[in-house]
Scaffold this motif. Structure first.
Motif, mmCIF file in Angstrom:
data_model
loop_
_atom_site.group_PDB
_atom_site.id
_atom_site.type_symbol
_atom_site.label_atom_id
_atom_site.label_comp_id
_atom_site.label_asym_id
_atom_site.label_seq_id
_atom_site.Cartn_x
_atom_site.Cartn_y
_atom_site.Cartn_z
ATOM 1 N N GLY A 195 45.005 37.973 36.976
ATOM 2 C CA GLY A 195 46.024 38.489 37.901
ATOM 3 C C GLY A 195 45.689 38.184 39.352
ATOM 4 N N PRO A 196 46.501 38.692 40.251
ATOM 5 C CA PRO A 196 46.234 38.477 41.679
ATOM 6 C C PRO A 196 45.302 39.557 42.201
ATOM 7 C CG PRO A 196 48.254 39.717 41.413
ATOM 8 C CD PRO A 196 47.697 39.508 40.016
ATOM 9 N N THR A 197 44.840 39.415 43.414
ATOM 10 C CA THR A 197 44.269 40.590 44.082
ATOM 11 C C THR A 197 45.229 40.974 45.199
ATOM 12 O OG1 THR A 197 42.965 39.350 45.703
ATOM 13 C CG2 THR A 197 41.887 39.899 43.601
ATOM 14 N N ARG A 198 45.077 42.181 45.654
ATOM 15 C CA ARG A 198 45.967 42.728 46.682
ATOM 16 C C ARG A 198 45.076 43.209 47.814
ATOM 17 N NH1 ARG A 198 50.235 47.022 44.313
ATOM 18 N NH2 ARG A 198 51.391 45.247 43.478
ATOM 19 N N GLU A 199 45.240 42.613 48.973
ATOM 20 C CA GLU A 199 44.367 42.930 50.107
ATOM 21 C C GLU A 199 45.169 43.737 51.126
ATOM 22 O OE1 GLU A 199 41.324 42.075 49.529
ATOM 23 O OE2 GLU A 199 41.757 40.717 47.858
ATOM 24 N N ALA A 200 44.776 44.977 51.294
ATOM 25 C CA ALA A 200 45.562 45.883 52.141
ATOM 26 C C ALA A 200 45.464 45.506 53.615
ATOM 27 C CB ALA A 200 45.074 47.308 51.935
ATOM 28 N N LEU A 232 38.013 43.121 30.700
ATOM 29 C CA LEU A 232 39.057 42.435 31.455
ATOM 30 C C LEU A 232 39.180 43.121 32.809
ATOM 31 C CD1 LEU A 232 41.581 40.556 31.720
ATOM 32 C CD2 LEU A 232 42.891 42.389 30.640
ATOM 33 N N VAL A 233 38.893 42.374 33.881
ATOM 34 C CA VAL A 233 39.016 42.953 35.217
ATOM 35 C C VAL A 233 40.306 42.406 35.805
ATOM 36 C CG1 VAL A 233 37.933 43.275 37.451
ATOM 37 C CG2 VAL A 233 36.507 42.987 35.419
ATOM 38 N N ASP A 254 37.078 42.570 46.614
ATOM 39 C CA ASP A 254 35.796 43.299 46.646
ATOM 40 C C ASP A 254 35.644 44.157 45.395
ATOM 41 O OD1 ASP A 254 34.631 42.425 49.081
ATOM 42 O OD2 ASP A 254 36.097 43.620 50.198
ATOM 43 N N GLN A 255 36.750 44.857 45.037
ATOM 44 C CA GLN A 255 36.684 45.720 43.843
ATOM 45 C C GLN A 255 36.519 44.870 42.580
ATOM 46 O OE1 GLN A 255 40.404 47.787 44.107
ATOM 47 N NE2 GLN A 255 39.683 49.225 45.665
ATOM 48 N N MET A 256 37.173 43.693 42.584
ATOM 49 C CA MET A 256 37.085 42.828 41.400
ATOM 50 C C MET A 256 35.649 42.348 41.207
ATOM 51 S SD MET A 256 39.508 39.592 40.461
ATOM 52 C CE MET A 256 40.888 40.490 39.805
ATOM 53 N N LEU A 257 35.013 41.950 42.297
ATOM 54 C CA LEU A 257 33.624 41.490 42.207
ATOM 55 C C LEU A 257 32.731 42.631 41.729
ATOM 56 C CD1 LEU A 257 31.365 39.434 42.643
ATOM 57 C CD2 LEU A 257 31.239 40.155 45.029
ATOM 58 N N ALA A 258 32.922 43.812 42.315
ATOM 59 C CA ALA A 258 32.073 44.954 41.935
ATOM 60 C C ALA A 258 32.237 45.259 40.441
ATOM 61 C CB ALA A 258 32.442 46.175 42.773
ATOM 62 N N PRO A 305 34.771 37.690 49.138
ATOM 63 C CA PRO A 305 33.672 37.100 48.356
ATOM 64 C C PRO A 305 34.244 36.149 47.307
ATOM 65 C CG PRO A 305 34.094 39.361 47.660
ATOM 66 C CD PRO A 305 34.930 39.118 48.891
ATOM 67 N N ASP A 306 33.499 35.124 46.973
ATOM 68 C CA ASP A 306 33.932 34.218 45.904
ATOM 69 C C ASP A 306 33.298 34.707 44.593
ATOM 70 O OD1 ASP A 306 34.165 32.060 44.043
ATOM 71 O OD2 ASP A 306 34.680 30.761 45.741
ATOM 72 N N ILE A 307 34.118 35.260 43.747
ATOM 73 C CA ILE A 307 33.605 35.890 42.519
ATOM 74 C C ILE A 307 33.022 34.839 41.583
ATOM 75 C CG2 ILE A 307 34.264 37.299 40.516
ATOM 76 C CD1 ILE A 307 36.536 38.424 42.419
ATOM 77 N N LEU A 308 33.758 33.743 41.420
ATOM 78 C CA LEU A 308 33.290 32.688 40.519
ATOM 79 C C LEU A 308 31.945 32.130 40.996
ATOM 80 C CD1 LEU A 308 33.757 30.743 38.132
ATOM 81 C CD2 LEU A 308 35.089 29.296 39.672
ATOM 82 N N ALA A 309 31.851 31.839 42.301
ATOM 83 C CA ALA A 309 30.597 31.285 42.832
ATOM 84 C C ALA A 309 29.469 32.296 42.688
ATOM 85 C CB ALA A 309 30.793 30.877 44.289
#
Ligand code: CTP
Length: 408
Positions: A195-200, A232-233, A254-258, A305-309
């Protein structure tokens, strides 16, 4: 995949019944045979003739038809199936199932069966969220009935919310999961971003993108079907959590990486999310107001942050196999080859996301698998099929038999 499996499909009365026709086609494509029972109201939405033509079998509807009983009694109907699928399942049929009624052939077969039952509900959002329906669903789940969906989205009744029947491909995947004994990824732990991320920007505004999460969710589902323990994140999507996965819902990168880092030791990481590359440098605590005569506010961005990297970084905690996507609009494969090296992941699935391809939000995807040993061009496939193919490759990577090999 479903070779030799016998599905008894029960079609109840809802507008989504038209999707049951496609479901029959998909199941037969995967090697299953399908026999249909249609309720009286179901037959108002799809004709028994269409069901018969697609299933190439006779269609059952009348409990008291002598021919039906002599040729195939209701007990025999369920005995002859490996799995019963109710699609669409209406609020009324769910209530009859929960109440143990046997007032037509569909309800009687469902009461008489000792086979696994998968239910794909479809109804108006208010009917779905009604306390009575929720209680019936709860009861049925406690009794071991499997559910898929409903999905959220626009509905035929001009309302929006959960109530849409799952897509035929999703239902076919769920059936495969229920019937597939092969678990070559059992004991492997995976994380999949989707999915996408949503940056407030402030409490009411955000930066995001068009990702639907369909591809990532399908991958999570395919890995789980092969026995992997999947986290699944997911960013904000209007898809139901796939059955069999642990879903963690996040908003920002940020939340996805965490959440990925919190998933623990992993064998497999698949980054399918369309992570926003930037976020607002300063997130306002209150809604940014217009000031009369003032220029529009400038939006200062800072990288996410680059989650994949991050997940690809060498070290003792690196997952054994890290897979990324490359969403490109030009120089697809060249960019993907470069991206694989830059991010340090093992494989990249390159897909063209130009608007004319319909990839973002669509049902199909054309990918090129980029690995250290070269580039493989895959044909245009449904997103679930892309996921199944990828899951097969993962199995092969870990030295197990693929679905095709296991079926031989
Ligand atoms: N990705 C990620 N975290 C980010 C950005 C991207 O995990 N902050 C992952 C995506 O999930 C995908 C891969 O990196 O698996 C490539 O994403 P893509 O959008 O194609 O590339 P970008 O890194 O954003 O690079 P560019 O925008 O320059 O193409």
């Amino acid at each position: 995949m479903l070779n030799g499996k016998r599905i008894l499909l029960i079609v109840a009365g809802g507008i989504a019944a038209f999707k049951s026709l496609e479901l029959i086609r998909r199941l037969r494509e995967r090697g299953a045979s399908v026999r249909c029972v249609v309720t009286e109201n179901g037959a108002r939405f799809v004709t028994p003739l269409s069901l018969q033509a697609l299933s190439e079998d006779r269609v059952y509807s009348d409990m008291f038809s002598l021919t039906d009983e002599s040729e195939m009694g209701h007990i025999q109907l369920s005995r002859d199936a490996d799995l019963l699928v109710v699609a669409p399942a209406t609020a009324n049929l769910l209530a009859r199932m929960a109440g143990g009624l046997a007032d037509d052939l569909a309800a009687t077969v469902l009461l008489a069966t000792d086979k696994p039952v998968l239910v794909a509900p479809a109804m108006n959002v208010r009917m779905w969220t009604h306390a009575a329906t929720m209680a019936n669903v709860e009861t049925l789940k406690r009794r071991g009935i499997h559910f898929i969906g409903p999905n959220e989205g626009a509905m035929a009744c001009n309302e929006h919310g959960p109530g849409r029947m799952s897509e035929p491909e999703e239902i076919a995947d769920a059936i495969e999961r229920l019937l597939s004994p092969a678990q070559p990824l059992a004991g492997r732990r995976a994380v999949v971003t989707s999915g996408p991320t949503r940056e407030a920007i402030d409490p009411v505004r955000y930066i995001s993108n068009h990702s639907s999460g369909k591809q990532g969710h399908a991958i999570a589902s395919a890995l789980a079907a092969l026995g992997a323990e999947v986290t699944l994140v997911s960013g904000p999507v209007s898809l139901a959590d796939p059955p069999g996965v642990r879903a963690v819902h996040v908003e920002s990168a940020d939340q996805m990486l965490a959440a990925c880092l919190a998933a623990g030791t992993l064998d497999i990481a698949v980054c399918a999310a369309a992570v926003a590359d930037w976020k607002a440098a300063h997130q306002a605590n209150a809604k940014i107001k217009k000031k009369p005569g003032a220029a529009p506010p400038a939006l200062e961005l800072t990288p996410n942050p680059d989650i994949l990297a991050t997940l690809s970084k060498p070290g003792p905690n690196r997952p054994t196999l890290v897979i990324g996507f490359a969403a490109e609009t030009e120089d697809l494969v060249a960019n993907a080859i470069e991206k694989r090296k830059r991010k340090g992941c093992d494989w990249i699935l390159a897909n063209d996301v130009s608007p004319e391809t319909g990839t973002f939000g669509g049902e199909r995807n054309t990918v090129h698998l980029v690995t250290a040993s070269g580039v493989e061009d895959w044909p245009t496939l449904g997103k679930s099929e892309v996921a199944l193919r990828l899951a097969d490759r993962v199995v092969r990577f870990f030295g197990g038999p693929t679905r095709a090999e296991a079926a031989e």
